[in-house]
Design an enzyme around this catalytic site. Structure first.
Site, PDB file in Angstrom:
ATOM      1  CG  HIS A 118      -1.827   1.127   1.381  1.00 25.07           C
ATOM      2  ND1 HIS A 118      -3.191   1.017   1.263  1.00 25.07           N
ATOM      3  CD2 HIS A 118      -1.576   2.437   1.657  1.00 25.07           C
ATOM      4  CE1 HIS A 118      -3.747   2.208   1.457  1.00 25.07           C
ATOM      5  NE2 HIS A 118      -2.786   3.082   1.705  1.00 25.07           N
ATOM      6  CD  GLU A 119       1.610   3.515   3.630  1.00 27.11           C
ATOM      7  OE1 GLU A 119       1.812   4.633   3.116  1.00 27.11           O
ATOM      8  OE2 GLU A 119       0.549   3.222   4.206  1.00 27.11           O
TER       9      GLU A 119
ATOM     10  CG  HIS B 110       0.493   6.230  -0.792  1.00 20.83           C
ATOM     11  ND1 HIS B 110      -0.564   6.990  -1.223  1.00 20.83           N
ATOM     12  CD2 HIS B 110       0.025   5.514   0.257  1.00 20.83           C
ATOM     13  CE1 HIS B 110      -1.623   6.757  -0.481  1.00 20.83           C
ATOM     14  NE2 HIS B 110      -1.296   5.853   0.434  1.00 20.83           N
TER      15      HIS B 110
END
Length: 192
Positions: free
Chosen positions: A141-142, A145
């Site tokens: 998820h990170e 980004h």
């Protein structure tokens, strides 16, 4: 160490590839400290620098794991290789994600149950580890980004349509939308 406003979807900084860190000096040390403080105030398990408006390849986490990795950490210039997700639709009860930059919403997303992670710690020392379970999900998820993607960009068409509708209903279709942890109402209900 100030708490930073969290940038909400629609802002260009969230939708472009972050730049590599080239200097591990005081400014990146302050950035990591600020990110950890902001993440804690937001009750988040992870935070990428673009989420506070800084287009650098840095993310932090605060998540227990079974992988022997410290519960709280930071990684600079990471590369994350996810395991292959299993086939089929994600389970809305067990595979739903949220995001500090899409505040107050959760949608089901299937991800790989493992991830191979490499990068550098805050002191410039090489960092390599394997992540499993929810920790692997957090790493993926990170990392997204840092590459200009939000988890809502990866949803199946059914859930992506619902997410787009929710985002439009909040007016988050352009820049300049933020929320400040510890000041604004917690969009995930942690303040209640």
């Amino acid at each position: 160490m100030p708490i930073h406003p969290i940038v909400i979807t629609g802002d260009p900084v969230l939708h472009r590839r972050a730049e590599p860190v080239t200097d591990f000096g005081d400014s990146v040390q302050r950035l990591i400290d600020d990110m950890l403080e902001t993440q804690a105030a937001a009750h988040g398990v992870g935070l990428a620098a673009p989420q506070i408006g800084v287009g650098l390849r840095v993310f932090t986490w605060h998540l227990e794991n079974d992988d022997g990795i410290p519960e709280v950490g930071a990684i600079i210039n990471p590369f994350v290789r996810p395991g292959r997700p299993s086939d089929g639709e994600p389970d809305p009860d067990n595979e739903s994600e949220g995001c500090l930059s899409v505040p107050g919403f959760h949608y089901p997303l299937r991800r790989g149950l493992t991830a191979e992670v490499r990068g550098y710690d805050r002191n410039g020392k090489e960092l390599t580890f394997s992540a499993t379970g929810w920790f692997a999900r957090c790493m993926q998820h990170e990392y997204d980004h840092l590459n200009g993607f939000l988890y809502v960009d990866r949803l199946s068409e059914k859930w992506k349509k619902k997410a787009r509708k929710a985002i439009r209903s909040k007016g988050w279709t352009g820049p300049d939308h933020t929320w400040l942890p510890g000041v604004d109402e917690d969009p995930f209900g942690h303040d209640s």
